[in-house]
Design a protein around this motif. Structure first.
Motif, PDB file in Angstrom:
ATOM      1  N   MET A 103       0.822  -1.207   0.000  1.00 29.75           N
ATOM      2  CA  MET A 103       0.000   0.000   0.000  1.00 29.75           C
ATOM      3  C   MET A 103       0.859   1.261   0.000  1.00 29.75           C
ATOM      4  SD  MET A 103      -2.878   1.427  -0.202  1.00 29.75           S
ATOM      5  CE  MET A 103      -4.052   0.087   0.014  1.00 29.75           C
ATOM      6  N   SER A 104       2.035   1.187   0.685  1.00 28.05           N
ATOM      7  CA  SER A 104       2.931   2.338   0.710  1.00 28.05           C
ATOM      8  C   SER A 104       3.347   2.736  -0.702  1.00 28.05           C
ATOM      9  CB  SER A 104       4.167   2.029   1.556  1.00 28.05           C
ATOM     10  OG  SER A 104       5.054   3.116   1.556  1.00 28.05           O
ATOM     11  N   ASP A 105       3.631   1.739  -1.553  1.00 26.71           N
ATOM     12  CA  ASP A 105       3.989   2.027  -2.944  1.00 26.71           C
ATOM     13  C   ASP A 105       2.826   2.684  -3.677  1.00 26.71           C
ATOM     14  OD1 ASP A 105       6.471   0.959  -2.526  1.00 26.71           O
ATOM     15  OD2 ASP A 105       6.041  -0.961  -3.482  1.00 26.71           O
ATOM     16  N   ASP A 106       1.602   2.243  -3.387  1.00 23.44           N
ATOM     17  CA  ASP A 106       0.426   2.832  -4.025  1.00 23.44           C
ATOM     18  C   ASP A 106       0.263   4.295  -3.607  1.00 23.44           C
ATOM     19  OD1 ASP A 106      -0.124   0.413  -5.218  1.00 23.44           O
ATOM     20  OD2 ASP A 106      -1.644  -0.183  -3.759  1.00 23.44           O
ATOM     21  N   VAL A 107       0.495   4.585  -2.339  1.00 25.01           N
ATOM     22  CA  VAL A 107       0.373   5.960  -1.854  1.00 25.01           C
ATOM     23  C   VAL A 107       1.424   6.839  -2.515  1.00 25.01           C
ATOM     24  CG1 VAL A 107       0.504   7.455   0.167  1.00 25.01           C
ATOM     25  CG2 VAL A 107      -0.637   5.243   0.342  1.00 25.01           C
ATOM     26  N   THR A 108       2.635   6.321  -2.622  1.00 24.06           N
ATOM     27  CA  THR A 108       3.693   7.079  -3.300  1.00 24.06           C
ATOM     28  C   THR A 108       3.322   7.347  -4.750  1.00 24.06           C
ATOM     29  OG1 THR A 108       5.404   6.150  -1.869  1.00 24.06           O
ATOM     30  CG2 THR A 108       6.124   7.046  -3.978  1.00 24.06           C
ATOM     31  N   ALA A 109       2.782   6.346  -5.427  1.00 25.00           N
ATOM     32  CA  ALA A 109       2.365   6.520  -6.821  1.00 25.00           C
ATOM     33  C   ALA A 109       1.254   7.565  -6.937  1.00 25.00           C
ATOM     34  CB  ALA A 109       1.897   5.187  -7.400  1.00 25.00           C
ATOM     35  N   ALA A 110       0.308   7.540  -5.994  1.00 21.40           N
ATOM     36  CA  ALA A 110      -0.785   8.507  -6.015  1.00 21.40           C
ATOM     37  C   ALA A 110      -0.264   9.919  -5.777  1.00 21.40           C
ATOM     38  CB  ALA A 110      -1.820   8.141  -4.947  1.00 21.40           C
ATOM     39  N   ALA A 111       0.655  10.068  -4.825  1.00 25.91           N
ATOM     40  CA  ALA A 111       1.231  11.380  -4.537  1.00 25.91           C
ATOM     41  C   ALA A 111       2.017  11.898  -5.741  1.00 25.91           C
ATOM     42  CB  ALA A 111       2.129  11.300  -3.304  1.00 25.91           C
ATOM     43  N   ASP A 112       2.788  11.028  -6.378  1.00 28.13           N
ATOM     44  CA  ASP A 112       3.535  11.425  -7.578  1.00 28.13           C
ATOM     45  C   ASP A 112       2.586  11.858  -8.686  1.00 28.13           C
ATOM     46  OD1 ASP A 112       5.921  10.856  -6.333  1.00 28.13           O
ATOM     47  OD2 ASP A 112       6.208   8.904  -7.304  1.00 28.13           O
ATOM     48  N   ALA A 113       1.488  11.117  -8.847  1.00 31.38           N
ATOM     49  CA  ALA A 113       0.515  11.457  -9.888  1.00 31.38           C
ATOM     50  C   ALA A 113      -0.068  12.845  -9.652  1.00 31.38           C
ATOM     51  CB  ALA A 113      -0.597  10.411  -9.930  1.00 31.38           C
ATOM     52  N   VAL A 114      -0.397  13.151  -8.406  1.00 30.39           N
ATOM     53  CA  VAL A 114      -0.953  14.469  -8.086  1.00 30.39           C
ATOM     54  C   VAL A 114       0.054  15.568  -8.401  1.00 30.39           C
ATOM     55  CG1 VAL A 114      -1.628  15.954  -6.144  1.00 30.39           C
ATOM     56  CG2 VAL A 114      -2.661  13.698  -6.415  1.00 30.39           C
ATOM     57  N   ARG A 115       1.296  15.346  -8.046  1.00 29.01           N
ATOM     58  CA  ARG A 115       2.316  16.367  -8.307  1.00 29.01           C
ATOM     59  C   ARG A 115       2.530  16.577  -9.806  1.00 29.01           C
ATOM     60  NH1 ARG A 115       4.713  13.988  -3.757  1.00 29.01           N
ATOM     61  NH2 ARG A 115       6.055  12.682  -5.052  1.00 29.01           N
ATOM     62  N   HIS A 116       2.165  15.575 -10.618  1.00 29.08           N
ATOM     63  CA  HIS A 116       2.300  15.699 -12.071  1.00 29.08           C
ATOM     64  C   HIS A 116       0.991  16.128 -12.739  1.00 29.08           C
ATOM     65  CE1 HIS A 116       5.987  13.327 -11.308  1.00 29.08           C
ATOM     66  NE2 HIS A 116       6.434  13.940 -12.381  1.00 29.08           N
ATOM     67  N   GLY A 117       0.046  16.599 -11.940  1.00 27.16           N
ATOM     68  CA  GLY A 117      -1.178  17.155 -12.494  1.00 27.16           C
ATOM     69  C   GLY A 117      -2.260  16.148 -12.824  1.00 27.16           C
ATOM     70  N   GLU A 118      -2.083  14.903 -12.356  1.00 31.12           N
ATOM     71  CA  GLU A 118      -3.073  13.868 -12.659  1.00 31.12           C
ATOM     72  C   GLU A 118      -4.104  13.750 -11.528  1.00 31.12           C
ATOM     73  OE1 GLU A 118      -1.274  10.455 -15.144  1.00 31.12           O
ATOM     74  OE2 GLU A 118       0.294  10.997 -13.705  1.00 31.12           O
ATOM     75  N   VAL A 119      -5.128  12.936 -11.782  1.00 28.23           N
ATOM     76  CA  VAL A 119      -6.238  12.757 -10.843  1.00 28.23           C
ATOM     77  C   VAL A 119      -6.158  11.356 -10.251  1.00 28.23           C
ATOM     78  CG1 VAL A 119      -8.758  12.775 -10.596  1.00 28.23           C
ATOM     79  CG2 VAL A 119      -7.651  14.335 -12.215  1.00 28.23           C
ATOM     80  N   VAL A 120      -6.467  11.243  -8.956  1.00 28.83           N
ATOM     81  CA  VAL A 120      -6.474   9.941  -8.295  1.00 28.83           C
ATOM     82  C   VAL A 120      -7.767   9.796  -7.487  1.00 28.83           C
ATOM     83  CG1 VAL A 120      -3.948   9.973  -8.115  1.00 28.83           C
ATOM     84  CG2 VAL A 120      -5.333  10.709  -6.172  1.00 28.83           C
ATOM     85  N   VAL A 121      -8.052   8.569  -7.086  1.00 33.14           N
ATOM     86  CA  VAL A 121      -9.184   8.277  -6.203  1.00 33.14           C
ATOM     87  C   VAL A 121      -8.625   7.762  -4.883  1.00 33.14           C
ATOM     88  CG1 VAL A 121     -11.166   6.748  -5.825  1.00 33.14           C
ATOM     89  CG2 VAL A 121     -10.839   7.844  -8.052  1.00 33.14           C
TER      90      VAL A 121
END
Length: 202
Positions: free
Chosen positions: A1-19
């Motif tokens: 799950m930690s990897d998923d959170v990191t991926a979500a945070a990276d996506a947000v910083r790159h202007g993407e949308v997450v759930v």
């Protein structure tokens, strides 16, 4: 799950949308300071641009860097946040017009949910806090309920299992107004009544 959170945070910083999950329903998150990212949330939800979005933060102190508050509003936030409450206060310019439909106030969310707050902390920016459903459809309490359109549009889905489903109460404590009754509404109403004379209306 930690990897998923990191991926979500990276996506947000790159202007993407997450759930992401919260203690109420699943939210749809993007960088709330990035007008283009906020536009993507509106597009993904199919939401009218005249309906403002809230902003999520990992703590009250983090939120206070992006809003202008009175002593009463800070006292309210420290009493009810983290928790299933959206607190409406004056925004600073770092939160763009598109987020709040040009208004001068913004809804602040600090979820009482470890995964959500970990995600907000790692994103290191305010994150949009709006339900992860298409506008006009029911709120999402489990990722399996996500529409195909939303699932295809977002970069990451953080799966925190099933959430309770009770909507947050939306309240403007400075003006003593409850905009939407949800979780903890009775406690909030009592607090507002007890503090009604402690500070003039903003």
């Amino acid at each position: 799950m930690s990897d998923d959170v990191t991926a979500a945070a990276d996506a947000v910083r790159h202007g993407e949308v997450v759930v992401y999950p919260t203690e109420t329903v699943y939210g749809m998150g993007a960088d709330a300071t990035n007008p283009d990212a906020v536009e993507r949330v509106f597009d993904t939800k199919g939401r009218d641009r005249d309906k403002p979005l809230s902003a999520g933060f990992p703590s009250v102190d983090a939120a206070l860097e992006y809003v202008v508050t009175t002593d009463l509003e800070v006292a309210f936030m420290r009493r009810f946040l983290p928790g299933p409450v959206t607190v409406v206060v004056e925004r600073r310019d770092a939160l763009p017009d598109v987020l709040v439909a040009g208004r001068d106030r913004v809804g602040v969310r600090v979820p009482d949910h470890d995964l959500a707050c970990d995600f907000f902390e790692r994103a290191d920016t305010p994150v949009t806090a709006t339900s992860a459903n298409r506008s006009g459809t029911g709120s999402i309490t489990n990722p399996s309920q996500l529409s195909d359109d939303v699932r295809e549009a977002v970069a990451v889905v953080l799966d925190g299992g099933t959430t309770p489903g009770t909507e947050s109460t939306v309240v403007d404590p400075g003006r003593g107004i409850i905009h939407r009754r949800g979780a903890m509404a009775d406690d909030i109403e009592t607090w507002l009544a007890e503090h009604a004379d402690s500070e003039p209306d903003a």
